[in-house]
Design a protein around this motif. Structure first.
Motif, PDB file in Angstrom:
ATOM      1  N   GLU A  74       3.642   9.461  -3.570  1.00  0.00           N
ATOM      2  CA  GLU A  74       3.584   7.802  -3.261  1.00  0.00           C
ATOM      3  C   GLU A  74       4.381   6.587  -3.156  1.00  0.00           C
ATOM      4  OE1 GLU A  74      -0.352   7.187  -4.798  1.00  0.00           O
ATOM      5  OE2 GLU A  74      -1.433   8.919  -3.472  1.00  0.00           O
ATOM      6  N   GLY A  75       4.261   6.221  -2.854  1.00  0.00           N
ATOM      7  CA  GLY A  75       4.803   4.389  -2.791  1.00  0.00           C
ATOM      8  C   GLY A  75       5.233   3.409  -1.944  1.00  0.00           C
ATOM      9  N   ALA A  76       5.185   2.377  -2.349  1.00  0.00           N
ATOM     10  CA  ALA A  76       5.175   1.317  -1.564  1.00  0.00           C
ATOM     11  C   ALA A  76       5.791   0.844  -0.472  1.00  0.00           C
ATOM     12  CB  ALA A  76       3.713   0.343  -2.389  1.00  0.00           C
ATOM     13  N   ARG A 108       0.976  -1.141  -0.377  1.00  0.00           N
ATOM     14  CA  ARG A 108      -0.081  -0.431  -0.508  1.00  0.00           C
ATOM     15  C   ARG A 108       0.627   1.104  -0.013  1.00  0.00           C
ATOM     16  NH1 ARG A 108      -1.801   1.007   6.336  1.00  0.00           N
ATOM     17  NH2 ARG A 108       0.316  -0.283   7.191  1.00  0.00           N
ATOM     18  N   ASN A 109      -0.137   2.482   0.179  1.00  0.00           N
ATOM     19  CA  ASN A 109       0.686   3.643  -0.136  1.00  0.00           C
ATOM     20  C   ASN A 109       1.638   4.174   1.566  1.00  0.00           C
ATOM     21  OD1 ASN A 109       2.102   6.459  -0.593  1.00  0.00           O
ATOM     22  ND2 ASN A 109       0.051   7.324  -0.266  1.00  0.00           N
ATOM     23  N   ALA A 162       8.463   5.305  -6.471  1.00  0.00           N
ATOM     24  CA  ALA A 162       7.337   5.310  -7.047  1.00  0.00           C
ATOM     25  C   ALA A 162       7.004   4.626  -8.106  1.00  0.00           C
ATOM     26  CB  ALA A 162       7.596   7.263  -6.688  1.00  0.00           C
TER      27      ALA A 162
END
Length: 624
Positions: A71-73, A11-12, A38
């Protein structure tokens, strides 16, 4: 000092990273940042490593992240307290390495790294990397590590970090991500704390410098040991030790409640923590029905029987609690006691005695100088060790044989208050336990001391009721730039602590002296512009202290006296007296320090300083 949060998820993860930084704000910082891997959504928001950095508060960083749609996981985040290079965006973490020469443009940040600690050989490494074509954008020692990892990278981030740390001299906790390896964070620690958080959903896993950063995210914590490297991926992690061998570190359930850090109705955390002291003392003494060595751990009685002296190692406020304990240990337990500033002890030649009980004192249990001094003492053959500490899961507790865990709760304000008084309570219990083990504590004396300790919370409440009178004193101090603090005997360390509090948060220069030393130099400073704060309990040194007060008045000095009710020191021209509710004998230091905390707090408020985050200081000092 400096906080690290890292995560691998599906998830973010950005909100969790930034929230973790917010929970570490109490440690002190002057810049912050976050970097993520990202995925990329369109031409305006390409994939790869992206970051946001700020010299403002974490709340402003969050606004910047949201505006940039970062945003990024997989990601890492950091709060920095400046050592190498001024507090500026280009010096803030995370640091990127872009490679060298023509390759740099195409790499667009291949390695991103955050770092707690200090690299002592950064100058030599910098020169070698510059010779290879690496260009430095900051003055930090941290950027050196990012470029070093990049120079060693050959498709496997773990191997590159492992090879890089082998070249580092100094202290570090690292979290590293790579553009070419999504869903992977590599961590390493030597001299600075780092933990692994095992996620509860989706296979996500975390790194952090403090379990509090992960409160509400996971309570499954692995404490990495000195020299460990950890590979964190989705659904799995593994650890190798300093020799490169795979090891299994236990997973512990740690309840780090973030709610403990809520400000509530108070103006500042320091004010909240001053008023929490009755509760903190009650919690610290909860369950103490009698004096037994086992209060300090299994095997304590045998250790107490074997030792014939005490060595206390600590820094800052904790050092002053140790100085107070010296009077108790020698006066009640009759054990020779030496108190050392930890950062000095480790660098001087001393005469070790294997029959010494080495006592460390630390609020966080991660104080770098105190840990290093502990290890130095152990290396000299002094293996009987005990810590007074506020964090049960800290390195200090893990590395000492015995421990007494104070229950001050989370202390956010940089200027320590409730941690200090709970340390004193723990040290007084230690004194009584040693006195009992050595045959110097009668049943009658034990009962009397326990009764006094149980009454401490109520006595502290009565002292806190003096706040309006302290505010009146603070109005006078607001206009001052210098102050003297005096105490005698058991209360001289309390004068030292009072001076430290005033200088820490109000930026008024303050010094403390044993009152009998006035005529040996400091009296030259006394004028009507130099307030003199005096701790004046009704003890055996009272009459001597009164003579010292007369010396001040004869030089037009203005006195501010904390006096017990029966000391017969009266208000008058140039002398301001606040009467303490009751005389408290050996435990009097715990009461007399509270008005000094309030004096510093209200003076700082009146001067408009940042009470909870004073300039240039950090809460948890995890670098030398």
């Amino acid at each position: 000092m400096c906080g690290i949060v890292g995560a691998v998820s599906t998830r973010n993860i950005v909100p969790i990273l930034v929230q973790g930084l917010q929970r570490l704000e109490y440690r002190g910082y002057d810049s912050c940042g976050v970097a993520v891997h990202a995925a990329g959504t369109d031409a305006a928001h390409p994939g790869g490593l992206q970051r946001a950095r700020s010299t403002a508060r974490v709340a402003e960083l969050m606004a910047q992240v949201q505006a940039d749609r970062l945003e990024g996981a997989t990601g890492i985040a950091h709060t920095r307290w400046a050592t190498h290079g001024a507090p500026a965006v280009h010096n803030a973490h995370p640091h990127f390495s872009h490679g060298t020469g023509a390759e740099a443009a195409s790499r667009a940040g291949r390695i991103a790294l955050v770092h707690n600690g200090i690299i002592e050989n950064h100058d030599q490494l910098r020169a070698a990397l510059q010779a290879k074509g690496y260009v430095f954008a900051s003055q930090t020692d941290t950027e050196v590590i990012a470029h070093l990892v990049d120079s060693l990278y050959d498709g496997d981030l773990f191997s590159a970090v492992q090879a890089a740390v082998a070249q580092l001299h100094g202290a570090y906790a690292l979290a590293v991500i790579c553009k070419d390896e999504p869903h992977r964070v590599v961590g390493a620690r030597a001299g600075s704390p780092l933990i692994l958080g095992v996620g509860q959903e989706g296979g996500e896993n975390f790194l952090a410098s403090d379990a509090m950063a992960l409160a509400g995210v996971t309570d499954q914590i692995v404490y990495l040991e000195e020299g460990d490297l950890v590979d964190v991926q989705l659904g799995r992690h593994w650890v190798v030790d300093a020799s490169g061998r795979p090891v299994t570190r236990p997973v512990k359930t740690v309840l780090a409640h973030s709610g403990a850090a809520e400000l509530g109705p108070y103006r500042h955390y320091m004010q909240k923590e001053i008023f929490e002291q009755p509760r903190a003392i009650a919690d610290t003494l909860e369950g103490v029905e009698g004096i037994v060595p086992e209060l300090f751990g299994d095997g304590a009685y045998r250790v107490f029987q074997e030792i014939d002296q005490v060595l206390i190692l600590a820094c800052g406020t904790s050092y002053y609690s140790g100085c107070t304990a010296k009077y108790w240990l020698e006066g009640i337990a009759r054990i020779p006691t030496q108190v050392e500033v930890a950062s000095e002890y480790r660098y001087r030649q001393s005469v070790p005695n294997p029959r010494t009980l080495v006592v460390t004192i630390s609020q966080s249990g991660e104080t770098a100088d105190t840990l290093a001094a502990l290890r130095h003492a152990q290396g000299l053959g002094m293996t009987q060790t005990l810590t007074i500490c506020n964090v049960a899961t800290s390195a200090m507790v893990r590395e000492c044989k015995l421990a007494y865990i104070t229950r001050a709760g989370v202390e956010i304000g940089v200027a320590s208050t409730k941690a200090f008084t709970t340390q004193l309570a723990g040290l007084f219990l230690l004194t009584l336990a040693l006195a009992q083990a050595k045959g110097h504590l009668s049943e009658a004396d034990e009962a009397q001391h326990l009764k006094a300790m149980r009454h401490l919370p109520a006595a502290l409440q009565a002292v806190l009721a003096l706040e309006p009178q302290i505010i009146s004193w603070a109005e006078d101090f607001t206009k001052m730039e210098n102050a003297l603090f005096l105490g005698r005997g058991l209360h001289y360390p309390i004068a030292l602590e009072g001076a430290l509090k005033l200088k820490e948060i109000s930026y008024i220069h303050a010094e403390a002296y044993p009152a009998g030393e006035l005529k040996h130099g400091p009296l030259a400073l006394v004028t009507s512009a130099m307030p003199v704060v005096t701790v004046a309990p009704n003890d055996a040194l009272l009459e001597k202290l009164k003579s010292n007060l007369q010396e001040v008045r004869a030089r037009s000095g203005v006195l501010y006296v904390l006096a017990d009710a029966d000391t017969h020191i009266e208000n008058g021209e140039g002398i301001h007296v606040i009467r303490m509710p009751e005389h408290y004998g050996a435990l009097s230091p715990l009461l007399h320090v509270v008005p000094l905390q309030l004096l510093a707090y209200h003076t700082a408020c009146a001067r408009g300083t940042d009470v909870d985050k004073p300039r240039n200081l950090a809460k948890s000092v995890t670098v030398e």
